[in-house]
Write a protein that holds these residues in place. Structure first.
Motif, PDB file in Angstrom:
ATOM      1  N   UNK A  38      43.506  25.214 -19.644  1.00 52.67           N
ATOM      2  CA  UNK A  38      43.387  24.933 -18.228  1.00 52.67           C
ATOM      3  C   UNK A  38      41.989  25.198 -17.714  1.00 52.67           C
ATOM      4  N   UNK A  39      41.889  25.518 -16.433  1.00 53.29           N
ATOM      5  CA  UNK A  39      40.612  25.627 -15.745  1.00 53.29           C
ATOM      6  C   UNK A  39      40.210  27.078 -15.558  1.00 53.29           C
ATOM      7  N   UNK A  40      39.025  27.447 -16.042  1.00 52.34           N
ATOM      8  CA  UNK A  40      38.459  28.751 -15.733  1.00 52.34           C
ATOM      9  C   UNK A  40      37.939  28.742 -14.300  1.00 52.34           C
ATOM     10  N   UNK A  41      37.611  29.921 -13.772  1.00 51.66           N
ATOM     11  CA  UNK A  41      37.237  30.063 -12.361  1.00 51.66           C
ATOM     12  C   UNK A  41      36.135  29.111 -11.941  1.00 51.66           C
ATOM     13  N   UNK A  42      35.047  29.069 -12.709  1.00 50.35           N
ATOM     14  CA  UNK A  42      33.905  28.258 -12.287  1.00 50.35           C
ATOM     15  C   UNK A  42      34.052  26.797 -12.689  1.00 50.35           C
ATOM     16  N   UNK A  43      35.054  26.493 -13.529  1.00 52.20           N
ATOM     17  CA  UNK A  43      35.319  25.094 -13.864  1.00 52.20           C
ATOM     18  C   UNK A  43      36.104  24.393 -12.762  1.00 52.20           C
ATOM     19  N   UNK A  44      36.889  25.148 -11.993  1.00 52.55           N
ATOM     20  CA  UNK A  44      37.775  24.531 -11.012  1.00 52.55           C
ATOM     21  C   UNK A  44      37.027  23.692  -9.973  1.00 52.55           C
ATOM     22  N   UNK A  45      35.927  24.175  -9.365  1.00 57.18           N
ATOM     23  CA  UNK A  45      35.200  23.306  -8.418  1.00 57.18           C
ATOM     24  C   UNK A  45      34.654  22.043  -9.083  1.00 57.18           C
ATOM     25  N   UNK A  46      34.162  22.178 -10.312  1.00 59.82           N
ATOM     26  CA  UNK A  46      33.636  21.014 -11.027  1.00 59.82           C
ATOM     27  C   UNK A  46      34.751  20.009 -11.305  1.00 59.82           C
ATOM     28  N   UNK A  47      35.923  20.496 -11.670  1.00 56.86           N
ATOM     29  CA  UNK A  47      37.080  19.641 -11.892  1.00 56.86           C
ATOM     30  C   UNK A  47      37.392  18.815 -10.646  1.00 56.86           C
ATOM     31  N   UNK A  48      37.365  19.454  -9.467  1.00 57.37           N
ATOM     32  CA  UNK A  48      37.697  18.734  -8.240  1.00 57.37           C
ATOM     33  C   UNK A  48      36.646  17.685  -7.905  1.00 57.37           C
ATOM     34  N   UNK A  49      35.360  18.007  -8.029  1.00 60.36           N
ATOM     35  CA  UNK A  49      34.352  16.999  -7.660  1.00 60.36           C
ATOM     36  C   UNK A  49      34.289  15.868  -8.683  1.00 60.36           C
ATOM     37  N   UNK A  50      34.775  16.110  -9.890  1.00 58.32           N
ATOM     38  CA  UNK A  50      34.849  15.045 -10.892  1.00 58.32           C
ATOM     39  C   UNK A  50      36.021  14.103 -10.652  1.00 58.32           C
ATOM     40  N   UNK A  51      37.136  14.630 -10.135  1.00 54.88           N
ATOM     41  CA  UNK A  51      38.387  13.876 -10.181  1.00 54.88           C
ATOM     42  C   UNK A  51      38.980  13.517  -8.828  1.00 54.88           C
ATOM     43  N   UNK A  52      38.468  14.065  -7.719  1.00 58.91           N
ATOM     44  CA  UNK A  52      39.111  13.874  -6.422  1.00 58.91           C
ATOM     45  C   UNK A  52      38.144  13.313  -5.383  1.00 58.91           C
ATOM     46  N   UNK A  53      38.683  12.491  -4.473  1.00 59.23           N
ATOM     47  CA  UNK A  53      37.868  11.897  -3.418  1.00 59.23           C
ATOM     48  C   UNK A  53      38.189  12.450  -2.044  1.00 59.23           C
ATOM     49  N   UNK A  54      39.312  13.143  -1.883  1.00 60.52           N
ATOM     50  CA  UNK A  54      39.669  13.668  -0.568  1.00 60.52           C
ATOM     51  C   UNK A  54      40.529  14.914  -0.725  1.00 60.52           C
ATOM     52  N   UNK A  55      40.812  15.565   0.409  1.00 64.20           N
ATOM     53  CA  UNK A  55      41.527  16.833   0.388  1.00 64.20           C
ATOM     54  C   UNK A  55      42.951  16.678  -0.131  1.00 64.20           C
ATOM     55  N   UNK A  56      43.634  15.592   0.210  1.00 62.94           N
ATOM     56  CA  UNK A  56      44.999  15.406  -0.269  1.00 62.94           C
ATOM     57  C   UNK A  56      45.033  15.302  -1.792  1.00 62.94           C
ATOM     58  N   UNK A  57      44.096  14.556  -2.358  1.00 63.47           N
ATOM     59  CA  UNK A  57      44.029  14.470  -3.816  1.00 63.47           C
ATOM     60  C   UNK A  57      43.730  15.833  -4.426  1.00 63.47           C
ATOM     61  N   UNK A  58      42.855  16.606  -3.780  1.00 62.48           N
ATOM     62  CA  UNK A  58      42.509  17.924  -4.300  1.00 62.48           C
ATOM     63  C   UNK A  58      43.717  18.864  -4.293  1.00 62.48           C
ATOM     64  N   UNK A  59      44.538  18.802  -3.239  1.00 67.25           N
ATOM     65  CA  UNK A  59      45.747  19.633  -3.201  1.00 67.25           C
ATOM     66  C   UNK A  59      46.658  19.298  -4.377  1.00 67.25           C
ATOM     67  N   UNK A  60      46.885  18.004  -4.602  1.00 62.51           N
ATOM     68  CA  UNK A  60      47.751  17.605  -5.699  1.00 62.51           C
ATOM     69  C   UNK A  60      47.173  18.027  -7.042  1.00 62.51           C
ATOM     70  N   UNK A  61      45.854  17.883  -7.192  1.00 61.18           N
ATOM     71  CA  UNK A  61      45.214  18.266  -8.452  1.00 61.18           C
ATOM     72  C   UNK A  61      45.355  19.761  -8.702  1.00 61.18           C
ATOM     73  N   UNK A  62      45.169  20.574  -7.666  1.00 63.00           N
ATOM     74  CA  UNK A  62      45.262  22.027  -7.830  1.00 63.00           C
ATOM     75  C   UNK A  62      46.686  22.470  -8.121  1.00 63.00           C
ATOM     76  N   UNK A  63      47.645  21.889  -7.417  1.00 60.71           N
ATOM     77  CA  UNK A  63      49.030  22.282  -7.629  1.00 60.71           C
ATOM     78  C   UNK A  63      49.537  21.844  -8.997  1.00 60.71           C
ATOM     79  N   UNK A  64      48.940  20.802  -9.554  1.00 60.32           N
ATOM     80  CA  UNK A  64      49.377  20.320 -10.852  1.00 60.32           C
ATOM     81  C   UNK A  64      48.602  20.867 -12.026  1.00 60.32           C
ATOM     82  N   UNK A  65      47.568  21.665 -11.770  1.00 59.84           N
ATOM     83  CA  UNK A  65      46.688  22.133 -12.839  1.00 59.84           C
ATOM     84  C   UNK A  65      47.054  23.533 -13.310  1.00 59.84           C
TER      85      UNK A  65
END
Length: 371
Positions: free
Chosen positions: A203-230
């Protein structure tokens, strides 16, 4: 293509900051990041082969950009990308952990209609040896003295600009070409503890998590789903993350002491966050008094909230608020504000001032585009 320039400070200042710009495929970006990490002294960490295989599979399914960059790392190291005995990510060159203060100003509360996040990155101005209670090693530099600004422009997908203190394939602050901005902050000083293990997990280490979101998400709703599923993990220091997008939406994601995940939102108003769990103290008007263990977290949030409530704020107002909660240059205070950054989610820019030394010496504010 790789381009690196010095953008702030010098060897005579506390911080020497480089801007690394990488273009090409994710494979090529990963190879270039690994080559820079090796120059800084990084080497891959051994990992249980079962865990290593599971990590690669997880990244391939959920974070293909990172998986491709790991293949580039393997090429830089002359290794089989399918080997399971070494972790080909976590390009760390100095330790992690921080205090911090941050505030989101939505478009509706901004003088020019631009949503903005401002943040102070507060950290120890000392070496790792001193942090551990000893003396600095020969030629050992302070832990946060060599930050990088990294802009990645892949052939496919989202471009991004990030600031990192210690990990070339992770970040502390980041914004992408869709206007999604993410930053990490310590969430709970009272429960922070030395890690039992620093071995990579699935999974995602602490400092990888922000990078994961800017790589894979375009808005806050997508980011919520990505975080809850990761899957995600920390190394003994609980963190929370402020996420905002170009459409005026923002939230803080944090994990409680019971292990449950929480999404904290404040509607269409400013959202302030420092270094305590917001879901445990949701009312900024009724915060506990600070203790020595809280490092001024409640007072800093109270100041940010009082400066932002019920008012329209300009970009300069936001910057002035960050200065109001910057760390004092007090020998009894373990932190300094080592950079202050402002994200403009409408313009897709990251602006930052970097700490050069005592006397509140900072670089001029530098502006970096995420597109």
């Amino acid at each position: 293509m790789t381009n690196m320039t010095r953008v702030a400070g010098s060897r005579d200042d506390f911080q020497l900051v480089h801007h690394l710009t990488l273009t090409g495929s994710q494979f090529e970006i990963g190879r270039a990041l690994t080559e820079e990490a090796r120059r800084l002294g990084w080497s891959p960490m051994p990992v249980d082969p079962i865990v290593g295989r599971a990590r690669r599979t997880w990244f391939e399914r959920h974070w293909p950009q990172h998986h491709a960059r790991m293949d580039g790392a393997a090429a830089a190291l002359g290794l089989d990308p399918d080997q399971d005995e070494l972790a080909l990510d976590g390009l760390s060159y100095i330790p992690e952990g921080s205090g911090c203060s941050a505030m989101w100003i939505p478009p509706s509360a901004a003088a020019d209609g631009h949503g903005r996040i401002g943040r102070n990155y507060d950290f120890f101005p000392t070496t790792a040896g001193e942090i551990m209670g000893g003396a600095p090693g020969p030629d050992e530099l302070p832990m946060a003295s060599r930050p990088y600004v990294i802009t990645t422009v892949p052939d496919e997908g989202l471009s991004a600009t990030v600031i990192t203190m210690n990990d070339l394939d992770g970040c502390m602050d980041g914004i992408n070409s869709a206007g999604l901005a993410v930053m990490l902050l310590i969430a709970d000083f009272e429960t922070a503890a030395p890690p039992e293990s620093v071995a990579p997990q699935v999974g995602l280490a602490s400092v990888q998590l922000p990078r994961f979101l800017v790589d894979t998400c375009e808005n806050a709703d997508q980011a919520k789903q990505a975080l809850l599923g990761a899957k995600h993990y920390d190394y003994g220091t609980p963190l929370h993350y402020l996420v905002a997008d170009a459409h005026g939406q923002a939230f803080v994601w944090e994990r409680g002491r019971d292990g449950r995940e929480h999404i904290v939102e404040f509607g269409d108003g400013p959202l302030c966050v420092t270094n305590h769990l917001l879901h445990r103290n949701p009312d900024p008007m009724h915060l506990p008094a600070d203790s020595p263990a809280s490092f001024g977290s409640f007072g800093r949030l109270r100041t940010l909230y009082e400066r932002s409530k019920g008012t329209t704020m300009s970009g300069q107002d936001l910057r002035d608020s960050l200065r109001a909660v910057a760390q004092a240059e007090d020998p009894d205070v373990p932190f300094r504000t080592l950079w202050s950054s402002v994200f403009d989610t409408a313009d897709r820019t990251l602006s930052a001032r970097f700490y050069l030394g005592e006397g509140r010496r900072y670089s001029e504010e530098l502006v970096f585009a995420a597109r």
